[in-house]
Design an enzyme around this catalytic site. Structure first.
Site, PDB file in Angstrom:
ATOM      1  CD  GLU A  59     -72.949 -13.183 -25.720  1.00 13.57           C
ATOM      2  OE1 GLU A  59     -72.812 -12.036 -26.291  1.00 13.57           O
ATOM      3  OE2 GLU A  59     -73.781 -13.388 -24.660  1.00 13.57           O
ATOM      4  CB  THR A  60     -67.900 -18.741 -26.257  1.00 12.81           C
ATOM      5  OG1 THR A  60     -67.468 -17.809 -25.073  1.00 12.81           O
ATOM      6  CG2 THR A  60     -66.615 -18.896 -26.984  1.00 12.81           C
TER       7      THR A  60
END
Length: 149
Positions: A59-60
């Site tokens: 997700e980062t």
């Protein structure tokens, strides 16, 4: 119009999860965002890299790629994340490579491939972000300061 990676605002202040997990960006570009994360400190009780750590790395990287395409006019927020864990990682660094599948005005979808130090695929993730017209509340500039006790 996408922003230049050099103009990307600070997305992970020191107290935020990616920093605490040791995630480091290797390269930032409109076609690819690459980052690493140590296995040490991100293991589950049986000594394997925690599946949730894979999700945080995915997700980062995917959110950063979305930000490169959406900012400064729109603000990406995660809408859906799916991760398939293919094999375990037990030591060293894992590397995530995020590449766009779709980039539109209101959404983007990214594939993130995570590999171990030997280059073996450990996880495949897909992240879809919504590109909002307004900055989400509670961002770094809007977080209340802690009061001393």
């Amino acid at each position: 119009m996408p922003i230049d990676p050099a103009d990307l605002p600070l997305l992970d202040p020191p107290e935020q999860l990616p920093k605490l997990m040791g995630i480091e960006f290797v390269s930032l570009g409109l076609d690819e965002v690459v980052g690493t994360m140590p296995v040490a400190g991100n293991r589950q009780p049986f000594g394997l890299l925690h599946g949730g750590a894979n999700a945080v790395l995915a997700e980062t990287l995917g959110s950063t790629l979305a930000a490169l395409h959406a900012l400064p006019d729109r603000f990406p927020v995660g809408l859906e994340l799916s991760c398939t864990h293919h094999r375990s990682a037990t030591e060293g660094l894992v590397t995530g490579v995020a590449r766009p599948i779709h980039v539109g005005r209101t959404t983007s979808t990214t594939e993130i491939v995570i590999t171990d130090a030997a280059g073996r695929r450990t996880c495949t993730a897909k992240l879809t972000c919504l590109h909002r017209d307004t900055r989400p509340a509670g961002g770094p500039a809007e977080q209340p300061q802690a009061t001393p006790r």
